[in-house]
Design a protein around this motif. Structure first.
Motif, PDB file in Angstrom:
ATOM      1  N   PHE A 158       8.675  -8.388  31.836  1.00 21.50           N
ATOM      2  CA  PHE A 158       9.873  -7.755  31.292  1.00 21.50           C
ATOM      3  C   PHE A 158      10.948  -7.598  32.363  1.00 21.50           C
ATOM      4  O   PHE A 158      12.136  -7.860  32.121  1.00 21.50           O
ATOM      5  N   SER A 179      14.377  -9.527  31.818  1.00 24.81           N
ATOM      6  CA  SER A 179      15.562  -8.723  31.521  1.00 24.81           C
ATOM      7  C   SER A 179      16.573  -8.736  32.652  1.00 24.81           C
ATOM      8  O   SER A 179      17.778  -8.623  32.423  1.00 24.81           O
ATOM      9  N   VAL A 207      11.491  -8.004  25.873  1.00 25.57           N
ATOM     10  CA  VAL A 207      10.312  -7.296  25.379  1.00 25.57           C
ATOM     11  C   VAL A 207       9.412  -8.241  24.591  1.00 25.57           C
ATOM     12  O   VAL A 207       8.186  -8.265  24.768  1.00 25.57           O
ATOM     13  N   ARG A 255       5.780  -9.441  25.807  1.00 26.13           N
ATOM     14  CA  ARG A 255       4.653  -8.990  25.006  1.00 26.13           C
ATOM     15  C   ARG A 255       3.812 -10.166  24.512  1.00 26.13           C
ATOM     16  O   ARG A 255       2.598 -10.048  24.350  1.00 26.13           O
ATOM     17  N   SER A 306       7.846  -1.763  19.963  1.00 27.73           N
ATOM     18  CA  SER A 306       8.215  -1.696  21.372  1.00 27.73           C
ATOM     19  C   SER A 306       9.631  -2.209  21.603  1.00 27.73           C
ATOM     20  O   SER A 306      10.423  -1.578  22.303  1.00 27.73           O
ATOM     21  N   THR A 314      12.418   0.518  22.584  1.00 25.54           N
ATOM     22  CA  THR A 314      12.923   0.313  23.947  1.00 25.54           C
ATOM     23  C   THR A 314      14.413   0.022  23.937  1.00 25.54           C
ATOM     24  O   THR A 314      15.179   0.532  24.773  1.00 25.54           O
ATOM     25  N   LYS A 334      10.882   1.369  28.522  1.00 27.86           N
ATOM     26  CA  LYS A 334       9.743   0.535  28.126  1.00 27.86           C
ATOM     27  C   LYS A 334       8.424   1.194  28.515  1.00 27.86           C
ATOM     28  O   LYS A 334       7.451   1.181  27.742  1.00 27.86           O
ATOM     29  N   ASP A 382       5.697   2.166  25.692  1.00 31.80           N
ATOM     30  CA  ASP A 382       4.409   1.486  25.713  1.00 31.80           C
ATOM     31  C   ASP A 382       3.252   2.428  26.022  1.00 31.80           C
ATOM     32  O   ASP A 382       2.103   2.159  25.641  1.00 31.80           O
TER      33      ASP A 382
END
Length: 348
Positions: free
Chosen positions: A241, A245, A260, A264, A302, A306, A320, A324
């Motif tokens: 992530f 990001s 995300v 994931r 999520s 998030t 996050k 999570d």
């Protein structure tokens, strides 16, 4: 050696030989020579047991306590499928005949419960390693499952007939088999009942084959596998992530949500493989479908939560982690009770 006896109420035909009072009795007693008989034992010990009417099963080499118990269970399940269940007892002198019968009676009264013979570890003559070993595993079991069991390592257990197939599906074959049995019962929602029994340690428990460090670590490993699996995948998820990001999706609209989802996907596939092969040790076709459904729901939650928190209150990484963490506990409960369970598989 280990012993397992089929127990039944007096009303069950053929399983209560010699029982004229209507109280629970053993119809069949199975002795397992697990290949670790003491050299000081009488050479004709097993012949004497057979002469008394016991069934003798033998392992040529020692394959572990769990393997011996499963051998006896497999025999009882195939030869006496109508019995109420089985009572397992270690053969190291720690269980009195009266206590074995008390577990038999309790199982007959509660045929849909897993009955545990519970010892009192506060007595002065309990060896230190036994006292603290059981306390530690009991505390960890409670932390992982939310259920309190006073004696997680007891070898005197009443196991209902409906749970035998489930036990035979447990992959562990040594002392960790008994801890995995408790986890399986907790996973399946099988009620666990404790029955007080005598606390006996002969010669400071010198006859036991239990190795304090090695076998304690094996038992603890049964409890910690899910946490290790989840923590490893959580770290992988956060690493992916952060990179996605901050670099790949940094200048893209809805970049947080995309990061995300992609993170994931990677961590989720890893988590499924670890849980399937390392943690729960169970895999059948419906497992993947149920896990995928949970995975999609968890990933969607999520990404959505998030994104909302990152846009209004918190930095993306902090948001996050917070989201999570909450989803971790929800996911564990769902996987334990609904996904990695053999309730339907065990009945085949």
């Amino acid at each position: 050696g280990n012993a397992a006896g089929g127990s039944a109420a007096g009303s069950t035909p053929g399983n209560a030989a010699g029982n004229t009072t209507g109280s629970p009795a053993f119809g069949h007693i199975v002795i397992v020579n697990d290949g670790s008989i003491s050299p000081t034992s009488p050479p004709d010990l097993f012949a004497q047991l057979q002469a008394l009417g016991c069934t003798l099963l033998q392992h040529q080499t020692n394959r572990g306590k769990g393997a011996a118990i499963k051998t006896a269970m497999r025999f009882i399940a195939s030869q006496h499928p109508n019995c109420t269940g089985v009572v397992t007892a270690d053969a190291d002198g720690q269980h009195l005949p009266a206590d074995i019968l008390s577990i038999c009676r309790r199982l007959s009264a509660c045929p849909d419960h897993l009955v545990l013979g519970s010892r009192d570890f506060n007595q002065a003559d309990v060896p230190l390693r036994s006292r603290w070993g059981n306390r530690i595993t009991s505390l960890l079991f409670q932390a992982m499952t939310g259920s309190q069991i006073a004696d997680t390592q007891t070898g005197l257990r009443g196991i209902p007939q409906s749970f035998i197939a489930r036990c035979l599906g447990i992959s562990a074959n040594r002392y960790d088999f008994e801890m995995n049995m408790l986890l399986a019962a907790q996973s399946d929602g099988l009620p666990i009942t404790s029955q007080p029994i005598s606390t006996i340690y002969l010669e400071n428990n010198s006859s036991t084959h239990y190795h304090a460090v090695r076998d304690s670590l094996t038992i603890l490993w049964s409890l910690l596998r899910f946490s290790i699996s989840s923590l490893s995948c959580a770290l992988l998820d956060l690493a992916l992530f952060t990179c996605l990001s901050g670099l790949v999706f940094a200048h893209i609209s809805n970049g947080v949500a995309l990061a995300v989802i992609v993170a994931r996907l990677g961590s989720g596939a890893t988590n499924y493989l670890l849980n399937r092969h390392l943690v729960f040790g169970r895999a059948h076709r419906s497992t993947a479908i149920k896990y995928l459904t949970l995975f999609i729901a968890q990933m969607t939650a999520s990404a959505l939560l998030t994104t909302i928190l990152a846009a209004t209150l918190l930095p993306a990484l902090v948001a996050k982690i917070l989201v999570d963490t909450v989803l971790f506990f929800i996911s564990y409960t769902i996987q334990q009770r609904l996904i990695f369970t053999e309730r339907s598989h065990a009945g085949r």
